[in-house]
Design a protein around this motif. Structure first.
Motif, PDB file in Angstrom:
ATOM      1  N   TYR A 208       7.721  51.412  27.136  1.00  0.00           N
ATOM      2  CA  TYR A 208       8.814  50.758  27.851  1.00  0.00           C
ATOM      3  C   TYR A 208       9.600  51.787  28.665  1.00  0.00           C
ATOM      4  O   TYR A 208      10.063  52.796  28.136  1.00  0.00           O
ATOM      5  CB  TYR A 208       9.736  50.062  26.851  1.00  0.00           C
ATOM      6  CG  TYR A 208      10.979  49.441  27.448  1.00  0.00           C
ATOM      7  CD1 TYR A 208      10.938  48.748  28.659  1.00  0.00           C
ATOM      8  CD2 TYR A 208      12.208  49.525  26.786  1.00  0.00           C
ATOM      9  CE1 TYR A 208      12.067  48.171  29.206  1.00  0.00           C
ATOM     10  CE2 TYR A 208      13.351  48.940  27.313  1.00  0.00           C
ATOM     11  CZ  TYR A 208      13.281  48.277  28.529  1.00  0.00           C
ATOM     12  OH  TYR A 208      14.403  47.705  29.065  1.00  0.00           O
ATOM     13  N   HIS A 209       9.715  51.532  29.994  1.00  0.00           N
ATOM     14  CA  HIS A 209      10.526  52.364  30.885  1.00  0.00           C
ATOM     15  C   HIS A 209      11.704  51.515  31.357  1.00  0.00           C
ATOM     16  O   HIS A 209      11.536  50.611  32.173  1.00  0.00           O
ATOM     17  CB  HIS A 209       9.695  52.859  32.069  1.00  0.00           C
ATOM     18  CG  HIS A 209       8.634  53.848  31.684  1.00  0.00           C
ATOM     19  ND1 HIS A 209       8.782  55.194  31.861  1.00  0.00           N
ATOM     20  CD2 HIS A 209       7.422  53.683  31.103  1.00  0.00           C
ATOM     21  CE1 HIS A 209       7.702  55.828  31.432  1.00  0.00           C
ATOM     22  NE2 HIS A 209       6.863  54.922  30.961  1.00  0.00           N
TER      23      HIS A 209
ATOM     24  N   LEU B 114       6.769  47.808  31.440  1.00  0.00           N
ATOM     25  CA  LEU B 114       5.935  48.360  30.378  1.00  0.00           C
ATOM     26  C   LEU B 114       4.740  49.014  31.063  1.00  0.00           C
ATOM     27  O   LEU B 114       4.096  48.404  31.908  1.00  0.00           O
ATOM     28  CB  LEU B 114       5.475  47.248  29.436  1.00  0.00           C
ATOM     29  CG  LEU B 114       6.598  46.562  28.646  1.00  0.00           C
ATOM     30  CD1 LEU B 114       6.111  45.234  28.084  1.00  0.00           C
ATOM     31  CD2 LEU B 114       7.086  47.454  27.523  1.00  0.00           C
ATOM     32  N   THR B 115       4.458  50.262  30.703  1.00  0.00           N
ATOM     33  CA  THR B 115       3.442  51.035  31.424  1.00  0.00           C
ATOM     34  C   THR B 115       2.444  51.652  30.466  1.00  0.00           C
ATOM     35  O   THR B 115       2.814  52.124  29.383  1.00  0.00           O
ATOM     36  CB  THR B 115       4.121  52.164  32.237  1.00  0.00           C
ATOM     37  OG1 THR B 115       5.090  51.586  33.104  1.00  0.00           O
ATOM     38  CG2 THR B 115       3.113  52.933  33.061  1.00  0.00           C
TER      39      THR B 115
ATOM     40  N   HIS C  69       0.217  54.768  29.773  1.00  0.00           N
ATOM     41  CA  HIS C  69       0.169  56.171  30.186  1.00  0.00           C
ATOM     42  C   HIS C  69      -1.261  56.692  30.321  1.00  0.00           C
ATOM     43  O   HIS C  69      -1.452  57.867  30.618  1.00  0.00           O
ATOM     44  CB  HIS C  69       0.972  57.032  29.213  1.00  0.00           C
ATOM     45  CG  HIS C  69       2.452  56.821  29.343  1.00  0.00           C
ATOM     46  ND1 HIS C  69       3.359  57.350  28.459  1.00  0.00           N
ATOM     47  CD2 HIS C  69       3.185  56.122  30.253  1.00  0.00           C
ATOM     48  CE1 HIS C  69       4.591  56.998  28.819  1.00  0.00           C
ATOM     49  NE2 HIS C  69       4.492  56.244  29.902  1.00  0.00           N
ATOM     50  N   TYR C  70      -2.247  55.810  30.118  1.00  0.00           N
ATOM     51  CA  TYR C  70      -3.646  56.214  30.285  1.00  0.00           C
ATOM     52  C   TYR C  70      -4.219  55.750  31.619  1.00  0.00           C
ATOM     53  O   TYR C  70      -4.906  56.494  32.297  1.00  0.00           O
ATOM     54  CB  TYR C  70      -4.509  55.666  29.140  1.00  0.00           C
ATOM     55  CG  TYR C  70      -4.351  56.438  27.854  1.00  0.00           C
ATOM     56  CD1 TYR C  70      -5.252  57.436  27.503  1.00  0.00           C
ATOM     57  CD2 TYR C  70      -3.287  56.184  26.994  1.00  0.00           C
ATOM     58  CE1 TYR C  70      -5.105  58.160  26.327  1.00  0.00           C
ATOM     59  CE2 TYR C  70      -3.126  56.901  25.820  1.00  0.00           C
ATOM     60  CZ  TYR C  70      -4.034  57.882  25.489  1.00  0.00           C
ATOM     61  OH  TYR C  70      -3.879  58.605  24.329  1.00  0.00           O
ATOM     62  N   CYS C  71      -3.944  54.499  31.990  1.00  0.00           N
ATOM     63  CA  CYS C  71      -4.555  53.977  33.226  1.00  0.00           C
ATOM     64  C   CYS C  71      -3.532  53.577  34.280  1.00  0.00           C
ATOM     65  O   CYS C  71      -3.893  53.262  35.410  1.00  0.00           O
ATOM     66  CB  CYS C  71      -5.458  52.784  32.909  1.00  0.00           C
ATOM     67  SG  CYS C  71      -4.548  51.285  32.458  1.00  0.00           S
ATOM     68  N   GLY C  72      -2.232  53.559  33.924  1.00  0.00           N
ATOM     69  CA  GLY C  72      -1.196  53.212  34.887  1.00  0.00           C
ATOM     70  C   GLY C  72      -0.897  51.727  34.993  1.00  0.00           C
ATOM     71  O   GLY C  72      -0.043  51.312  35.777  1.00  0.00           O
ATOM     72  N   PHE C  73      -1.570  50.884  34.194  1.00  0.00           N
ATOM     73  CA  PHE C  73      -1.324  49.435  34.208  1.00  0.00           C
ATOM     74  C   PHE C  73       0.140  49.149  33.860  1.00  0.00           C
ATOM     75  O   PHE C  73       0.717  49.763  32.960  1.00  0.00           O
ATOM     76  CB  PHE C  73      -2.241  48.759  33.190  1.00  0.00           C
ATOM     77  CG  PHE C  73      -1.921  47.313  32.932  1.00  0.00           C
ATOM     78  CD1 PHE C  73      -2.230  46.338  33.873  1.00  0.00           C
ATOM     79  CD2 PHE C  73      -1.301  46.921  31.740  1.00  0.00           C
ATOM     80  CE1 PHE C  73      -1.935  44.999  33.630  1.00  0.00           C
ATOM     81  CE2 PHE C  73      -1.003  45.596  31.493  1.00  0.00           C
ATOM     82  CZ  PHE C  73      -1.321  44.625  32.445  1.00  0.00           C
TER      83      PHE C  73
ATOM     84  N   ALA D 188      11.035  53.741  25.194  1.00  0.00           N
ATOM     85  CA  ALA D 188      10.554  53.520  23.829  1.00  0.00           C
ATOM     86  C   ALA D 188       9.031  53.531  23.857  1.00  0.00           C
ATOM     87  O   ALA D 188       8.422  52.979  24.779  1.00  0.00           O
ATOM     88  CB  ALA D 188      11.064  52.187  23.281  1.00  0.00           C
ATOM     89  N   PRO D 189       8.388  54.167  22.867  1.00  0.00           N
ATOM     90  CA  PRO D 189       6.922  54.203  22.836  1.00  0.00           C
ATOM     91  C   PRO D 189       6.289  52.819  22.799  1.00  0.00           C
ATOM     92  O   PRO D 189       5.150  52.649  23.229  1.00  0.00           O
ATOM     93  CB  PRO D 189       6.615  54.978  21.551  1.00  0.00           C
ATOM     94  CG  PRO D 189       7.835  55.792  21.297  1.00  0.00           C
ATOM     95  CD  PRO D 189       8.993  54.968  21.794  1.00  0.00           C
ATOM     96  N   MET D 190       7.025  51.828  22.287  1.00  0.00           N
ATOM     97  CA  MET D 190       6.499  50.466  22.261  1.00  0.00           C
ATOM     98  C   MET D 190       7.647  49.497  22.069  1.00  0.00           C
ATOM     99  O   MET D 190       8.749  49.886  21.641  1.00  0.00           O
ATOM    100  CB  MET D 190       5.486  50.299  21.116  1.00  0.00           C
ATOM    101  CG  MET D 190       6.053  50.613  19.752  1.00  0.00           C
ATOM    102  SD  MET D 190       4.816  50.673  18.461  1.00  0.00           S
ATOM    103  CE  MET D 190       4.519  48.955  18.181  1.00  0.00           C
TER     104      MET D 190
END
Length: 760
Positions: free
Chosen positions: A485-486, A492-493, A495-499, A462-464
């Motif tokens: 959400y993966h 929760l990831t 997609h810009y910095c990998g946090f 889910a995108p959020m």
């Protein structure tokens, strides 16, 4: 004393001068790597830009450091490559050091030195290379039956058993330790015992990592159909007048077959060919087609290859026996070419040809065109949906234009049905992201043993996620974005910095346990399909499932062979993949592409929808595309339905002209970054004012981009619009001057300023 100028693999402008001893000076030439000191303790592999000279370039002799070593006996960089680096640096406002770092495989830079691949071989010791000595050896091992068996196997495999006295009557071949162990079914201990007896010995040999594609088989080239032959003849005619030819062919029209015939022609003229693709996934399918014909004359080069493999390809291209055809993604433009005659850029419209981060932010299409011109080579741009710039260049006569309007074997373009999901949602007729029309089409296709492709341009589950009570949404601590959400990872990831952030069991804001995902990513689509079609074999193709080269090959191979019958994916699946058995393609959410805040949104959406639609019905029966949207009345939707590129182009061209966008104006984005927002805001305002003094109303901003903080750095963006015909080099010189003025101020000491020229 002599001096040389070098490029360092660091984000630094220009070249650096070093002293070179007389002994080393004799080995120095343009394109040779040298080892140089920098600062108090660091050492770098640098690239020499020319022959030794007498000038210190204004430095005092005491400040000039000495070259430590010359690393090559022959150049690792050819003169044409150096010219291309210099052009890229000037055009894309990128330091030469960044281009050096991007171009060479890491193994050719000292930070991660290249090591050749070695394997252990087994040889027959000198004293036993005669029949009598071998008989004595076998007699001495009367009780060591396993050793006797292993030695006998070794002699047979290597042809040492053919000894007549001390002369072998057959050609002796090398054998690896692994091969001997496998063939004789012996252990490493048995081989060691034979070595301890001084009968055998082991040694290391270097082996190439490059796959050999076998012999060349031009007889396997398929004859062209009548429309293809006509297009081929037109391409050859256009190439006589123009350096660049745009091949505008509908999906499944057989453009690849044309490319193969053009490659064969170039090879017959003893020229090299560069075949560029936007996506690594595409090389998997195209490789097998090209290898069948061109065999070991074909080399493959892209980022999923190991660094050592890329080093070996680089070295091979510099050898006397280079690959004649290179198939690769954008980084293949950096390879050394000795006799380039043809460049093919397939799916030329794709934004993946543009490098975004890190610098250099080059466009492989433009770079390859310039490189081809340096060699006097011709360039073919192939696509079913040309970029606005390329089509405009073809319409205005800068490029040649050839159109291929019929699909291979006369198969019709797919039927595209538009489904209004806004109305269906209102009437509560949607099953999650699936309309009844799409589900019915999928059900029929699967029952007929056909395949389905579903396109959703968002990965993750889910995108959020959101608290249903207070509306809390988890955000990245480093970037101004919500976390995706993966489900499989339960993370929760960003997609810009990998946090990453563990999914909370309850809302940290109000302690409510009712937290759920909003929206649909490819992972969630895959899950839902397993519930709706339990008998279906579903696969997912996105960045999360294709992180290795083998993953691409496995996913595409399984779908091609029918091991999976539903493929869910992001834009990867829209890019020229050729599957014979796909009956239905579903575009789940056209609006997410159309509503993106960018002047190219409609262009990208039209291309993506048209391309993914083209995956349906490529062989046999006409395919069906279900296009789900909340805005079926938009002209762009109807233009996709009717494959009406010309109307789409004309409408968009009018809009671009009115608002001063490409192809009528050049765009350069100026980005400023700093950890402290007040600093970046002040710098952006000051730089914007300085640029307006130089360029007037051609400068827009500064503004916050849609994502205004990434990796803990606040960002501001300034847009410079330059009309066609303006002296771009003069403009870029002024941009650099303003940048230098800014960076000289202590307040902006750690400010980052960089440019995105011709953004996509």
């Amino acid at each position: 004393m002599k001096y040389i100028d070098v490029i360092l693999p660091l984000p630094l402008e220009g070249t650096f001068t070093y002293a070179v001893s007389d002994e080393l000076a004799a080995r120095v030439a343009m394109g040779v790597r040298v080892l140089v000191p920098l600062g108090k303790s660091k050492v770098y592999t640098a690239m020499c830009t020319g022959l030794p000279h007498d000038s210190t370039n204004g430095l005092s002799q005491e400040k000039v450091k000495f070259v430590i070593a010359v690393l090559d006996d022959s150049p690792m960089l050819l003169p044409q490559q150096m010219r291309l680096w210099q052009w890229m640096s000037a055009y894309y406002l990128a330091p030469l050091g960044d281009i050096f770092k991007a171009a060479l495989p890491s193994g050719l830079k000292r930070e991660e030195g290249y090591r050749p691949k070695m394997e252990t071989c087994v040889g027959l010791a000198e004293p036993f290379r005669n029949s009598r000595a071998l008989r004595i050896a076998f007699d001495s091992m009367a009780r060591a039956v396993k050793q006797q068996k292993a030695l006998a196997c070794f002699l047979g495999l290597t042809n040492w058993e053919s000894l007549d006295g001390d002369k072998p009557t057959a050609t002796i071949r090398e054998i690896t330790k692994e091969e001997l162990a496998n063939e004789s079914h012996c252990t490493a201990a048995i081989i060691k015992a034979l070595c301890d007896r001084k009968i055998l010995y082991t040694y290391e040999r270097e082996v190439g990592r490059l796959n050999e594609g076998g012999s060349c088989h031009p007889e396997l080239i398929k004859p062209l159909t009548e429309p293809q032959q006509d297009a081929y003849n037109q391409v050859l005619l256009q190439m006589m007048k123009k350096n660049v030819v745009l091949l505008h062919g509908v999906t499944s029209s057989g453009k690849t077959e044309l490319y193969i015939h053009l490659i064969e022609k170039a090879l017959n003229e003893h020229k090299q060919v560069l075949y560029l693709l936007p996506e690594i996934a595409l090389t998997v399918q195209i490789t097998s087609r090209l290898q069948r014909v061109f065999g070991n004359r074909l080399g493959i080069y892209h980022s999923k290859y190991s660094d050592a493999e890329r080093v070996e390809i680089w070295r091979k291209q510099l050898s006397t026996d280079p690959y004649d055809v290179i198939l690769g993604a954008r980084s293949a433009v950096f390879l050394p070419y000795q006799n380039l005659g043809l460049v093919i850029i397939d799916e030329e419209h794709e934004s993946n040809f543009k490098q975004q981060d890190p610098s250099p932010r080059y466009h492989a299409r433009s770079t390859a065109i310039v490189m081809a011109q340096m060699f006097g080579a011709k360039t073919i741009l192939g696509t079913a949906t040309p970029s606005m710039e390329s089509y405009y260049n073809a319409q205005t006569g800068k490029y040649g234009l050839v159109e291929l309007k019929t699909r291979y074997q006369g198969i019709q373009l797919p039927e595209i049905r538009v489904v209004n999901i806004k109305d269906l949602r209102r009437r509560k007729m949607m099953s999650g992201p699936f309309s009844p029309t799409l589900l019915a089409a999928m059900r029929e296709a699967l029952s007929n043993n056909k395949q389905v492709i579903l396109f959703q341009n968002r990965r993750g589950f889910a995108p959020m996620i959101e608290c249903r009570v207070c509306g809390w949404v988890p955000k990245c601590k480093n970037c101004d974005v919500s976390l995706t959400y993966h489900k499989r990872l339960n993370l929760l990831t960003c997609h810009y910095c990998g946090f990453t952030y563990t999914v909370p069991s309850s809302c940290p804001n109000c302690d409510n346990p009712n937290i759920s995902g909003r929206g649909y990513g490819t992972e969630k689509i895959e899950d839902l399909l397993s519930d709706i079609f339990p008998e279906a074999r579903v696969a997912r193709m996105d960045l999360d499932t294709t992180r290795t080269r083998n993953a691409y090959e496995r996913l595409i191979g399984d779908f091609s062979r029918g091991k999976t019958n539903v493929l869910v994916g992001t834009q990867m699946i829209s890019k020229g993949l050729d599957f014979e058995n796909v009956a239905v393609v579903g575009i789940l959410d056209a609006d997410s592409m159309l509503n993106y805040p960018d002047f190219r949104a409609y262009e990208h959406a039209f291309m993506m929808m048209s391309q993914v639609s083209g995956r349906a019905g490529r062989k046999g029966k006409r395919g069906l595309v279900i296009l789900q949207t909340k805005s079926p009345e938009l002209p762009v939707i109807q233009q996709v339905v009717h494959n009406n590129f010309h109307d789409f182009y004309n409408d968009l061209l009018e809009e671009r002209k009115m608002f001063h966008y490409p192809p009528f104006h050049h765009l350069t984005y100026v980005f400023l970054k700093h950890r402290q927002e007040p600093v970046v805001e002040a710098a952006a305002q000051e730089m914007g004012a300085k640029l307006r003094q130089l360029f007037g109303d051609r400068v827009l901003g500064p503004d916050k981009p849609s994502v205004a903080r990434v990796k803990a750095l606040s960002i501001r963006k300034i847009v410079v619009k330059l009309e066609i015909g303006v002296n771009l080099q003069s403009v870029r010189d002024r941009l650099r001057q303003v940048q230098q003025q800014m960076m000289q101020q202590p307040y902006y000491k750690s400010l980052q300023i960089y440019y995105d020229v011709d953004p996509v």
